[in-house]
Design a protein around this motif. Sequence first.
Motif, PDB file in Angstrom:
ATOM      1  N   VAL A  96     -22.379  72.018  77.263  1.00 45.00           N
ATOM      2  CA  VAL A  96     -23.767  72.200  77.699  1.00 45.00           C
ATOM      3  C   VAL A  96     -24.679  71.222  76.957  1.00 45.00           C
ATOM      4  CG1 VAL A  96     -25.669  73.836  77.900  1.00 45.00           C
ATOM      5  CG2 VAL A  96     -23.323  74.627  78.199  1.00 45.00           C
ATOM      6  N   LEU A  97     -24.473  71.081  75.658  1.00 49.68           N
ATOM      7  CA  LEU A  97     -25.269  70.129  74.871  1.00 49.68           C
ATOM      8  C   LEU A  97     -25.113  68.701  75.388  1.00 49.68           C
ATOM      9  CD1 LEU A  97     -24.790  71.246  71.147  1.00 49.68           C
ATOM     10  CD2 LEU A  97     -26.967  70.775  72.257  1.00 49.68           C
ATOM     11  N   LEU A  98     -23.872  68.290  75.611  1.00 52.69           N
ATOM     12  CA  LEU A  98     -23.602  66.929  76.071  1.00 52.69           C
ATOM     13  C   LEU A  98     -24.173  66.707  77.470  1.00 52.69           C
ATOM     14  CD1 LEU A  98     -19.947  66.627  74.762  1.00 52.69           C
ATOM     15  CD2 LEU A  98     -21.904  65.297  73.960  1.00 52.69           C
ATOM     16  N   PRO A 225     -31.047  84.453  69.010  1.00 53.78           N
ATOM     17  CA  PRO A 225     -30.199  83.261  68.922  1.00 53.78           C
ATOM     18  C   PRO A 225     -30.463  82.466  67.644  1.00 53.78           C
ATOM     19  CG  PRO A 225     -31.245  83.444  71.080  1.00 53.78           C
ATOM     20  CD  PRO A 225     -31.902  84.452  70.198  1.00 53.78           C
ATOM     21  N   HIS A 226     -29.385  81.977  67.062  1.00 55.19           N
ATOM     22  CA  HIS A 226     -29.495  81.123  65.876  1.00 55.19           C
ATOM     23  C   HIS A 226     -29.147  79.688  66.277  1.00 55.19           C
ATOM     24  CE1 HIS A 226     -29.969  84.600  63.298  1.00 55.19           C
ATOM     25  NE2 HIS A 226     -28.898  85.154  63.851  1.00 55.19           N
ATOM     26  N   PRO A 227     -30.141  78.804  66.332  1.00 52.80           N
ATOM     27  CA  PRO A 227     -29.871  77.424  66.748  1.00 52.80           C
ATOM     28  C   PRO A 227     -28.799  76.784  65.876  1.00 52.80           C
ATOM     29  CG  PRO A 227     -32.231  77.837  66.622  1.00 52.80           C
ATOM     30  CD  PRO A 227     -31.559  79.019  66.004  1.00 52.80           C
ATOM     31  N   GLY A 228     -27.956  75.993  66.504  1.00 52.41           N
ATOM     32  CA  GLY A 228     -26.893  75.316  65.757  1.00 52.41           C
ATOM     33  C   GLY A 228     -26.085  74.409  66.656  1.00 52.41           C
ATOM     34  N   ILE A 229     -25.253  73.594  66.025  1.00 58.52           N
ATOM     35  CA  ILE A 229     -24.373  72.663  66.722  1.00 58.52           C
ATOM     36  C   ILE A 229     -22.944  73.192  66.625  1.00 58.52           C
ATOM     37  CG2 ILE A 229     -23.555  70.275  66.857  1.00 58.52           C
ATOM     38  CD1 ILE A 229     -26.509  70.590  67.478  1.00 58.52           C
ATOM     39  N   PRO A 230     -22.192  73.187  67.720  1.00 60.00           N
ATOM     40  CA  PRO A 230     -20.814  73.687  67.675  1.00 60.00           C
ATOM     41  C   PRO A 230     -19.983  72.974  66.613  1.00 60.00           C
ATOM     42  CG  PRO A 230     -21.507  73.367  69.939  1.00 60.00           C
ATOM     43  CD  PRO A 230     -22.583  72.789  69.077  1.00 60.00           C
ATOM     44  N   ASP A 231     -19.153  73.735  65.923  1.00 60.97           N
ATOM     45  CA  ASP A 231     -18.301  73.196  64.856  1.00 60.97           C
ATOM     46  C   ASP A 231     -16.977  72.748  65.466  1.00 60.97           C
ATOM     47  OD1 ASP A 231     -17.176  72.489  62.469  1.00 60.97           O
ATOM     48  OD2 ASP A 231     -16.729  74.547  61.829  1.00 60.97           O
ATOM     49  N   LEU A 232     -16.939  71.502  65.924  1.00 59.75           N
ATOM     50  CA  LEU A 232     -15.746  70.950  66.566  1.00 59.75           C
ATOM     51  C   LEU A 232     -15.332  69.661  65.888  1.00 59.75           C
ATOM     52  CD1 LEU A 232     -16.796  71.353  70.329  1.00 59.75           C
ATOM     53  CD2 LEU A 232     -15.303  72.875  69.031  1.00 59.75           C
ATOM     54  N   SER A 233     -14.078  69.308  66.055  1.00 61.69           N
ATOM     55  CA  SER A 233     -13.592  68.040  65.515  1.00 61.69           C
ATOM     56  C   SER A 233     -14.101  66.886  66.375  1.00 61.69           C
ATOM     57  CB  SER A 233     -12.063  68.033  65.493  1.00 61.69           C
ATOM     58  OG  SER A 233     -11.553  68.036  66.818  1.00 61.69           O
ATOM     59  N   MET A 234     -14.023  65.671  65.832  1.00 59.77           N
ATOM     60  CA  MET A 234     -14.475  64.503  66.586  1.00 59.77           C
ATOM     61  C   MET A 234     -13.688  64.347  67.886  1.00 59.77           C
ATOM     62  SD  MET A 234     -16.495  62.018  67.016  1.00 59.77           S
ATOM     63  CE  MET A 234     -17.348  61.970  65.439  1.00 59.77           C
ATOM     64  N   LEU A 284     -30.114  71.189  77.001  1.00 63.35           N
ATOM     65  CA  LEU A 284     -30.017  70.878  75.578  1.00 63.35           C
ATOM     66  C   LEU A 284     -30.427  72.086  74.738  1.00 63.35           C
ATOM     67  CD1 LEU A 284     -29.296  68.360  73.852  1.00 63.35           C
ATOM     68  CD2 LEU A 284     -31.739  67.909  73.689  1.00 63.35           C
ATOM     69  N   VAL A 285     -31.542  72.706  75.100  1.00 65.47           N
ATOM     70  CA  VAL A 285     -31.996  73.893  74.375  1.00 65.47           C
ATOM     71  C   VAL A 285     -30.995  75.033  74.542  1.00 65.47           C
ATOM     72  CG1 VAL A 285     -33.798  75.662  74.268  1.00 65.47           C
ATOM     73  CG2 VAL A 285     -34.431  73.252  74.511  1.00 65.47           C
ATOM     74  N   SER A 286     -30.483  75.207  75.751  1.00 65.73           N
ATOM     75  CA  SER A 286     -29.498  76.263  75.994  1.00 65.73           C
ATOM     76  C   SER A 286     -28.257  76.062  75.129  1.00 65.73           C
ATOM     77  CB  SER A 286     -29.101  76.289  77.474  1.00 65.73           C
ATOM     78  OG  SER A 286     -28.148  77.289  77.729  1.00 65.73           O
ATOM     79  N   GLY A 287     -27.787  74.819  75.032  1.00 61.06           N
ATOM     80  CA  GLY A 287     -26.616  74.544  74.204  1.00 61.06           C
ATOM     81  C   GLY A 287     -26.877  74.804  72.733  1.00 61.06           C
ATOM     82  N   ILE A 288     -28.065  74.456  72.277  1.00 52.05           N
ATOM     83  CA  ILE A 288     -28.408  74.644  70.860  1.00 52.05           C
ATOM     84  C   ILE A 288     -28.455  76.130  70.502  1.00 52.05           C
ATOM     85  CG2 ILE A 288     -30.282  74.390  69.179  1.00 52.05           C
ATOM     86  CD1 ILE A 288     -30.864  71.656  70.427  1.00 52.05           C
ATOM     87  N   ILE A 289     -28.900  76.977  71.431  1.00 57.09           N
ATOM     88  CA  ILE A 289     -28.974  78.419  71.136  1.00 57.09           C
ATOM     89  C   ILE A 289     -27.763  79.171  71.709  1.00 57.09           C
ATOM     90  CG2 ILE A 289     -31.486  78.407  70.984  1.00 57.09           C
ATOM     91  CD1 ILE A 289     -31.619  79.613  73.772  1.00 57.09           C
ATOM     92  N   GLN A 290     -26.648  78.431  71.912  1.00 53.98           N
ATOM     93  CA  GLN A 290     -25.379  79.006  72.371  1.00 53.98           C
ATOM     94  C   GLN A 290     -25.512  79.680  73.732  1.00 53.98           C
ATOM     95  OE1 GLN A 290     -26.105  80.055  68.698  1.00 53.98           O
ATOM     96  NE2 GLN A 290     -25.516  77.906  68.610  1.00 53.98           N
TER      97      GLN A 290
END
Length: 545
Positions: A96-98, A225-234, A284-290
Amino acid sequence: MVTKSLSFKLIDLLAGLSVASILLPEAVAYAAIAHLSIQAAISALLAGLFCYACLGASRFAIVSPTSSSAALVSAAALSLLPTGSAQQAELSFALVLLTGGGLIVVAFARLGRLSAFVSRPVLHGFSFALAATIIVKQLPKILGVNASGSNPFTLLASVASFLPQWSWWSLASGIAALLLLTGLKRYTKLPAAFVVLGLGIGLAYGCDLSALHISIVGNFSLEIPHPGIPDLSMKQWLDAAELAGGLLVIVFSESWGSIRSLAIRHGDPVEANRELFSLGVANLVSGIIQGMPVGAGFSASVANEASGAQSKWSGVFAGSSVLLLAIFGKPLIEHIPEPVLAATVVGALLHALNPGPIVELWRINRDQYLTLSAVISVLFFGVLHGMLIAVGLSIASAIRTFSLPAVRELTELAGSRNYVDRENHPEVQPQPHILILRPEEPLFFASVDGVFDVVRSTVKNRSDCKILILSLEQSNDLDSSAADSLIELCQHFQQIGVTTLLARVKDPVRALLLNSAGNLFENNMFWSVADAVANAEQKLTGSPE
């Protein structure tokens, strides 16, 4: 003026309440399709409604989770991670973020019109097959079994193998909910999904559904919602980026189709790149707030229009209503019976199973095989790969159209300055020694060689041709390849004694050609075909210009 403004606000408030009664149950249903939490659906719903209200242009568009984007994000995540993986939700949020970031980049690049490369026949076929796929996937929930399959056909076979375990009470409740939903939509103006789910919740409170083998949604967490970036590998980010392009295309194509059709109906101005940016920020906002991916779904947007919405305030009121329902109605949502929820999904998608647009293509004998290919691709290869194949078919169709050179010979209607296609007006004969040709598509690097091959062949077949007039009305501008090819064509004809004149030359083309080969085109470009013909006649008679 104040009274009129308050009247409009009241109408928008009522429209927002009506739309909210549809959006919340649909969001719960689409969360199940995406294999994400109900919180992800509600977060996406709020992000879509409020962001679009701030940035978008359409007064009717409702930006929220849609069935197609939910199915796509689920298929994409499952293609990269095993079923049940703990990181599936993280990967979905990354997609969603991408997608949101990609939409914003495309908007700044002013590429909004590229959505036209996904043709309507392909979208019709994709929507039809997607609706069929999602509806088939609701059968296990309606029947109370754990059947699974890679495509609708294998899933149906799996459902049939569970026949001894079917819950007939679950099936009866699902059928009853669907019939009631259909009847309310057809014969009343009540919010059908809201009423049906309300009755289902009442049934859950009044009966022991577990004794009847009818499942309910059950407990779910709902927090700020807690804004954040998914914790994924490169590597996972790169894999997600490869699939986000497909989600981007579908989100914008579906949304732009809804927004544009409603804007045309009411004479409202909308601009593709602004809508791209608005959708990008919302995702972008939706992805940030999961949250889930969001788009302007046709059914919700049309429902907003039908409710009498006058401005984007209806979306704001709808978002506020959903927020209040989510905060104070959590226990009610937890008691929604699964077969009733599945019936709501089916009811929301039945309109997409309308074969009318596809049948119409067969009737007019245009693009029907393109649509059929899109349907087969989604049904047999799954939502994700089917979508990619469908988009590829659409682009291939566009390239094929550009690669088939179409050049028409023009002739003058008697007693006029009008020049028409000779093939459609065989009664009009060409002038001696003058050949007038018009390329039927813009000249650019991929089309110009094929077009000019036809021009050379046509001139060769007209042994008396001394002057060729090329009407360039279809070309607003030329790239360097097209300009070079045009110069080479004129030089070739000059060498064999044929003069080339250009008609209907637009200002950018005129400036480019004079700058590139002024000696070749000076005094040989004209604003109209009639002016070019008059100049050709003077050259043939040797009269002074």
